[in-house]
Design a protein around this motif. Structure first.
Motif, PDB file in Angstrom:
ATOM      1  N   UNK A 188      13.193 -40.587  -9.551  1.00  9.95           N
ATOM      2  CA  UNK A 188      12.379 -41.080 -10.658  1.00  9.95           C
ATOM      3  C   UNK A 188      10.958 -41.430 -10.217  1.00  9.95           C
ATOM      4  N   UNK A 189       9.997 -41.062 -11.050  1.00 10.79           N
ATOM      5  CA  UNK A 189       8.593 -41.413 -10.864  1.00 10.79           C
ATOM      6  C   UNK A 189       7.927 -40.651  -9.724  1.00 10.79           C
ATOM      7  N   UNK A 190       8.511 -39.553  -9.267  1.00 11.15           N
ATOM      8  CA  UNK A 190       7.903 -38.738  -8.218  1.00 11.15           C
ATOM      9  C   UNK A 190       7.308 -37.483  -8.847  1.00 11.15           C
ATOM     10  N   UNK A 191       5.992 -37.292  -8.690  1.00 13.78           N
ATOM     11  CA  UNK A 191       5.319 -36.138  -9.265  1.00 13.78           C
ATOM     12  C   UNK A 191       4.358 -35.531  -8.248  1.00 13.78           C
ATOM     13  N   UNK A 192       4.082 -34.257  -8.431  1.00 11.55           N
ATOM     14  CA  UNK A 192       3.118 -33.545  -7.601  1.00 11.55           C
ATOM     15  C   UNK A 192       2.381 -32.549  -8.489  1.00 11.55           C
ATOM     16  N   UNK A 193       1.056 -32.645  -8.511  1.00 11.71           N
ATOM     17  CA  UNK A 193       0.219 -31.734  -9.300  1.00 11.71           C
ATOM     18  C   UNK A 193      -0.774 -31.044  -8.373  1.00 11.71           C
ATOM     19  N   UNK A 194      -0.973 -29.767  -8.617  1.00 12.51           N
ATOM     20  CA  UNK A 194      -1.886 -29.002  -7.769  1.00 12.51           C
ATOM     21  C   UNK A 194      -2.618 -27.963  -8.609  1.00 12.51           C
ATOM     22  N   UNK A 240      -8.869 -26.326  -3.684  1.00 10.36           N
ATOM     23  CA  UNK A 240      -7.504 -26.788  -3.973  1.00 10.36           C
ATOM     24  C   UNK A 240      -7.552 -28.289  -4.226  1.00 10.36           C
ATOM     25  N   UNK A 241      -7.051 -28.687  -5.352  1.00 14.09           N
ATOM     26  CA  UNK A 241      -6.989 -30.110  -5.705  1.00 14.09           C
ATOM     27  C   UNK A 241      -5.532 -30.504  -5.855  1.00 14.09           C
ATOM     28  N   UNK A 242      -5.121 -31.506  -5.095  1.00 11.91           N
ATOM     29  CA  UNK A 242      -3.710 -31.905  -5.066  1.00 11.91           C
ATOM     30  C   UNK A 242      -3.593 -33.402  -5.289  1.00 11.91           C
ATOM     31  N   UNK A 264      -8.649 -33.021  -1.757  1.00 10.71           N
ATOM     32  CA  UNK A 264      -9.544 -31.972  -2.241  1.00 10.71           C
ATOM     33  C   UNK A 264      -9.910 -31.096  -1.054  1.00 10.71           C
ATOM     34  N   UNK A 265      -9.626 -29.793  -1.183  1.00  7.70           N
ATOM     35  CA  UNK A 265      -9.796 -28.894  -0.045  1.00  7.70           C
ATOM     36  C   UNK A 265     -10.647 -27.684  -0.421  1.00  7.70           C
ATOM     37  N   UNK A 266     -11.526 -27.302   0.506  1.00  7.32           N
ATOM     38  CA  UNK A 266     -12.374 -26.131   0.336  1.00  7.32           C
ATOM     39  C   UNK A 266     -12.165 -25.197   1.531  1.00  7.32           C
ATOM     40  N   UNK A 267     -11.875 -23.933   1.240  1.00  2.97           N
ATOM     41  CA  UNK A 267     -11.764 -22.905   2.273  1.00  2.97           C
ATOM     42  C   UNK A 267     -12.733 -21.797   1.884  1.00  2.97           C
ATOM     43  N   UNK A 268     -13.764 -21.609   2.686  1.00  3.87           N
ATOM     44  CA  UNK A 268     -14.859 -20.713   2.324  1.00  3.87           C
ATOM     45  C   UNK A 268     -15.152 -19.771   3.483  1.00  3.87           C
ATOM     46  N   UNK A 269     -15.393 -18.511   3.168  1.00  6.20           N
ATOM     47  CA  UNK A 269     -15.813 -17.555   4.192  1.00  6.20           C
ATOM     48  C   UNK A 269     -16.825 -16.590   3.594  1.00  6.20           C
ATOM     49  N   UNK A 270     -17.730 -16.133   4.469  1.00  3.71           N
ATOM     50  CA  UNK A 270     -18.740 -15.153   4.071  1.00  3.71           C
ATOM     51  C   UNK A 270     -18.892 -14.147   5.203  1.00  3.71           C
ATOM     52  N   UNK A 271     -18.737 -12.852   4.884  1.00  2.00           N
ATOM     53  CA  UNK A 271     -18.738 -11.809   5.908  1.00  2.00           C
ATOM     54  C   UNK A 271     -19.686 -10.673   5.532  1.00  2.00           C
TER      55      UNK A 271
END
Length: 1022
Positions: A364-370, A394-396, A464-471
């Motif tokens: 009960x009362x356990x939630x996860x949003x992403x 990514x926002x979790x 809050x996560x950011x994964x960025x690449x430029x090639x």
């Protein structure tokens, strides 16, 4: 505002999709195979551009193209074909099968695509479709049973919990043994941000758990040091390369929608090996007062249905309650929805995706949003210049992740200790007293009411996560190019935990807050050559350099005793009762590396690589390490004439040297401020480990040999690998006397051996136009051995569960993660020795084997009839051992069936007394079984199991059904995961129910129950 932004994005994508139709014609046609059957899904692309389409289920296509342009037709399992467009508007094409099924291209180190037959090492690749249908809240769990040599341990910590991933064993005693996770060429941090230990706690997930399966194009598993050699020290345990989806050419903007609904319920709905004959109480007596009813024990009288008082003062029937698990744990649910927009101009392709996941856990009362957002842009800016850009956000957000292991705040602990006659519904009704405090229900104030633990304790974390690449890439000639890559992985993490007012063991409550940021930046420059040297000899070569900088910042504040009850804020705690700390951790690695592949006539390949890393964490002058590797592949079936039954045969072999460093700031003592005295600051030495100024890299040497065969016109396939991995100069924290002021000292002395085999078999039993049936089997075996720990050092204790009767050691001459437990004293004949009181004597710690199963197995069978498919996966692990804290507690509190013996007459232990005579002393059952909890030996089990891991039933609706509608494809699938345990040797629990993902494996203690998942997946393309 949001609507305006969405309209602007759609308008931009629409504009990008426009292109000129001047001097163009529409070409139509059909694509077939040699036998005449239509081939659906063939890629039809205008060569040198991003424009293209795919064939429908009848093999038909239509595309606008200028005269003189070249159309390329390609599809997996067939040779590509190019056709120059003339004046004909109808072009029909027949594709021929590839000569062998292994002429496929796979993604290897640095994201380089290579022919699989050229590789001198084992690589396994999984397609993204395999991860989408049978998805999990942690994507890594969907890899179980699919790759030989890949050992994945799920933790019993609820949705979003971490996993432990190892490839070919464990190579270090103290350091991380998990492979490097790389997303679109960018290494990401896969650390666990919170883990349970002996005193309890919660698992707050890892890096790979945040990924969205709908975005993944493929995953390559690089198992050995040779395969991952170009990644250096960080990939000494292998690497998992994740390539995400990019844009595709087509008419207008393509839209793909994926929706998934999954429900989770208990796999084990009741404890089948619990007793339901005796109720609450001690020494065979029912409780007669409220105080006596405040007990966890089920050593009372025989159940008779009479009215007996309970902890809340209410009398209820003295009868067995068998459904506490199903009453407390609710049906969990997960909703996954994603939408992706793809399109292209003449020179640019793009893909924008958005995904949302909402999970409600069993507790009960356990939630996860992403929420996952992703943008991929691939463009050709000129004849020689191209770019590739990937952006992921990514926002979790999680609320009340379950606590496991020890009892405080752990609802699972309470559920496995409740007396036979106490209903969890009573706990729900009588949770609080008149003050709003927890109403004490048992004789241990550290064991909370299950509902109080689940709903009143608060744990919230946000990431809050950011994964960025430029090639960018520039082609100087058709054989020489330069490519740069700049990317970063950055996240911000905020965690808050509240111990509520009225908690019996901490009545005034408590507050903990952790704010953390992580940043890793990688900058890479690479030059590549791919050209013919002389005759049939070709060279594919690269040379590159990389700069890595990693920074971690941590702010921590805690306090106890809120001044105003139920007001949970740090300002409500006296400053004198607050504790605060700040950490700044920086690490750098500078690298240069190169690779050269020589190929001869497409059947002989030799690849050599070299990389040198310079570490900021190691001693100057000893912080440099060079890693060479060499790999060879010889395709016998293309070099010599073989019997017709052999379609393909290849020999491969490789050798590599790898290594690794350690965490920052282990070369010298470091200090921290600890308040003040008379206005002057006070400082202290931080850390309990003696540093080592001469610390140098650990070294690992690996070789592997392999054989690949395809027989009977490619219907039967075999892939066999033998590997040997030796780690030397491992960085070990050896225990020392506490009188020194420290608990351990760092040394460069550890040696570990890993040897093993991997086998993959697949067979196409039936393969025709309408019906196919194939099976595959994979087996992995790893034999680990701790060779050396240091002069005079035979073992190191790694960890232990709360009972402190079982321990994990690294011990010379024994396998990695050796499980030991307190044993019974036995005589020469193996009989248990009892003292004068009739209780067994406690002996020394005894080894019972490794906590890591050396054997892993997976078996998959796939059926497909026209548009209907059925896939079934079984998997298993063998050879490991597990200490079960749940079963130890059940015996201690009189819940196990074993505790029924001697209830009326007392227990006379089978064995001898200290004089060697047969034991005849009777001990009251309550005393005997409570004492048994002090031994680990009775609760060690083999952790072998076989599971029905996954079933997928899917249906793809033929495109002709939709006629002229905008739909290009519709598929629906019914999915089940963890459907049944077909074989196990652990009573009451799932043998996978460990609660930690570190190097100490082999114990279970009051974790979240394993769930069975049933779901429906819908995919729409238009």
């Amino acid at each position: 505002m949001k609507k305006r932004i969405l309209l602007m994005v759609l308008l931009l994508l629409s504009v990008c999709s426009m292109h000129s139709y001047a001097q163009e014609m529409t070409v139509t046609g059909k694509v077939t195979e040699e036998a005449g059957g239509e081939v659906a899904g063939v890629n039809v692309v205008v060569k040198g551009s991003s424009r293209g389409t795919t064939t429908n289920d009848k093999g038909e296509y239509s595309i606008s193209v200028e005269k003189g342009k070249i159309l390329t037709f390609s599809f997996i399992g067939f040779n590509s074909k190019e056709v120059t467009v003339g004046s004909e508007s109808i072009i029909n094409v027949s594709l021929t099968p590839e000569a062998t099924a292994l002429n496929e291209v796979v993604v290897t180190a640095l994201g380089i695509k290579r022919e699989k037959k050229a590789l001198g090492y084992a690589v396994s690749e999984l397609k993204g479709e395999e991860l989408v249908q049978a998805r999990s809240t942690n994507m890594a769990n969907t890899l179980v049973g699919k790759v030989a040599g890949l050992n994945i341990t799920s933790t019993a910590t609820g949705p979003g919990g971490s996993t432990r991933i190892t490839l070919r064993g464990n190579g270090s005693i103290d350091n991380n043994n998990q492979p490097l996770i790389i997303i679109d060429g960018i290494p990401i941090d896969n650390s666990n941000l919170g883990a349970a230990g002996m005193w309890g706690g919660g698992d707050r997930g890892d890096g790979i758990s945040s990924l969205n399966p709908s975005e993944i194009e493929s995953m390559s598993v690089l198992k050995g040091a040779t395969a991952a050699a170009l990644y250096g020290s960080r990939a000494s345990n292998g690497a998992i390369l994740v390539t995400t989806k990019g844009g595709k050419a087509g008419k207008g903007i393509g839209v793909e929608i994926n929706s998934n609904i999954t429900t989770d319920d208990l796999l084990i709905t009741k404890f089948k090996d619990f007793q339901y004959e005796y109720g609450m109480g001690r020494n065979g007596v029912k409780p007669t007062t409220r105080e006596e009813a405040m007990s966890s024990s089920s050593f009372g009288a025989k159940l008779d249905g009479s009215s007996v008082i309970q902890y809340d003062g209410v009398s209820r029937p003295y009868s067995a309650v068998k459904d506490n698990l199903t009453k407390f744990y609710k049906t969990g649910s997960t909703f996954n929805n994603s939408v992706a927009l793809t399109g292209a101009t003449e020179n640019i392709t793009y893909r924008l995706s958005l995904a949302n996941m909402n999970n409600k856990g069993l507790i009960p009362d356990n939630t996860l949003d992403r929420q996952n957002y992703s943008l991929n842009v691939n463009g050709t800016l000129s004849k020689n210049l191209s770019i590739l850009a990937n952006v992921k956000y990514i926002k979790e957000k999680s609320h009340n992740r379950p606590r496991v292991s020890d009892s405080p705040g752990n609802a699972n602990y309470t559920l496995v200790n409740m007396p036979t006659t106490l209903s969890v519904e009573t706990m729900k009704q009588s949770m609080l007293d008149d003050r709003g405090y927890e109403q004490v229900w048992g004789d241990n104030i550290y064991v909370d009411n299950a509902y109080f633990a689940a709903t009143q304790f608060q744990q919230d974390d946000n990431k809050d996560r950011f994964i960025v690449s430029f090639e960018p890439r520039y082609n100087f000639t058709d054989w020489l190019y330069a490519k740069a890559r700049v990317g970063f992985d950055k996240y911000f993490y905020n965690y808050t935990a509240i111990t509520p007012t009225g908690t019996p063991y901490q009545p005034l409550g408590g507050f903990d807050k952790n704010v953390q940021s992580f940043s890793e930046v990688n900058s890479e420059l690479l030059f590549g050559i791919n050209r013919k040297l002389v005759g049939d000899l070709n060279l594919n070569m690269l040379i590159a350099g990389n700069l890595m900088k990693q920074v971690v910042k941590q702010d921590y504040i805690s306090g106890s005793s809120f001044n105003i009850p139920f007001f949970y804020d740090i300002t409500n705690i006296n400053p004198a009762s607050r504790n605060a700390s700040y950490n700044y951790i920086e690490k750098r690695i500078n690298s240069v590396y190169g690779s050269a592949e020589f190929s001869y006539k497409s059947y002989a390949y030799v690849t050599v690589t070299g990389r040198n890393d310079w570490f900021s964490t190691l001693a100057p002058g000893k912080n440099s390490l060079f890693y060479p590797s060499i790999a060879g592949s010889f395709v016998l079936s293309e070099a010599i004439r073989l019997p017709s039954v052999i379609s393909y045969a290849k020999l491969r072999g490789s050798w590599a040297k790898a290594g690794g460093d350690t965490n920052p700031y282990r070369l010298s003592l470091y200090y921290g401020l600890s308040g003040a005295h008379i206005g002057s600051p006070l400082a202290q030495i931080n850390g309990s480990t003696v540093p080592y100024a001469g610390l140098q890299p650990l070294r690992s040497y690996t070789y592997e040999l392999g054989l690949e065969n395809r027989l009977f016109n490619n219907r039967l396939g075999l892939d066999f690998t033998y590997y040997d991995r030796q780690t030397k100069d491992d960085i070990v924290a050896a225990s020392i006397s506490g009188t020194s002021g420290f608990t351990s000292v760092l040394l460069n002395v550890g040696q570990i051996s890993n040897r093993g085999v991997e086998l993959m078999l697949n067979y196409d039993l039936i393969k025709n136009k309408n019906f196919t049936w194939d099976i595959s089997y994979n087996l992995g075996y790893n034999k680990s051995n701790v060779v050396f720990l240091g002069d005079g050092l035979e073992s190191i204790q790694v960890d232990n569960p709360r009972s402190q009767t079982a321990y994990v050691f690294q011990q010379v001459g024994q396998p990695f993660s050796l499980l030991k437990a307190t044993s019974f004293v036995r005589d020469d004949q193996g009989r248990i020795v009892y003292n004068a009181q009739g209780l067994p004597l406690k002996g020394d710690l005894k080894p019972y084997g490794t906590g890591i199963s050396p054997y892993t197995m997976g078996f998959t069978t796939n059926f497909r009839y026209k548009g209907v498919g059925l896939s079934v996966l079984f998997d298993g692990r063998f050879g490991g051992h597990l200490y079960s804290g749940t079963n130890a507690l059940a015996t201690r509190y009189g819940l196990s069936k074993e505790s029924l013996v001697g209830r009326e007459t007392g227990v006379v232990g089978e064995g001898v007394n200290e004089e060697g005579e047969i034991n005849t002393v009777s001990v009251p059952a309550t005393q005997y079984y409570e004492n048994l909890y002090n031994f680990g030996e009775p609760f060690i089990y083999k952790s072998d199991f076989i599971k029905l891991r996954q079933v997928i039933l899917d249906y793809s609706i033929p495109a002709r059904v939709f006629g002229r509608s905008p739909f290009k494809g519709v598929s629906v699938s019914l999915v089940g995961r963890n459907l049944a345990i077909l074989m196990k040797k652990t009573p009451n629990i799932d043998p996978e129910s460990t609660y930690g993902n570190g190097n100490a494996q082999g114990y279970e203690f009051a974790g979240v129950p394993t769930t069975r998942s049933i779901g429906v997946n819908l995919n729409l393309k238009f």
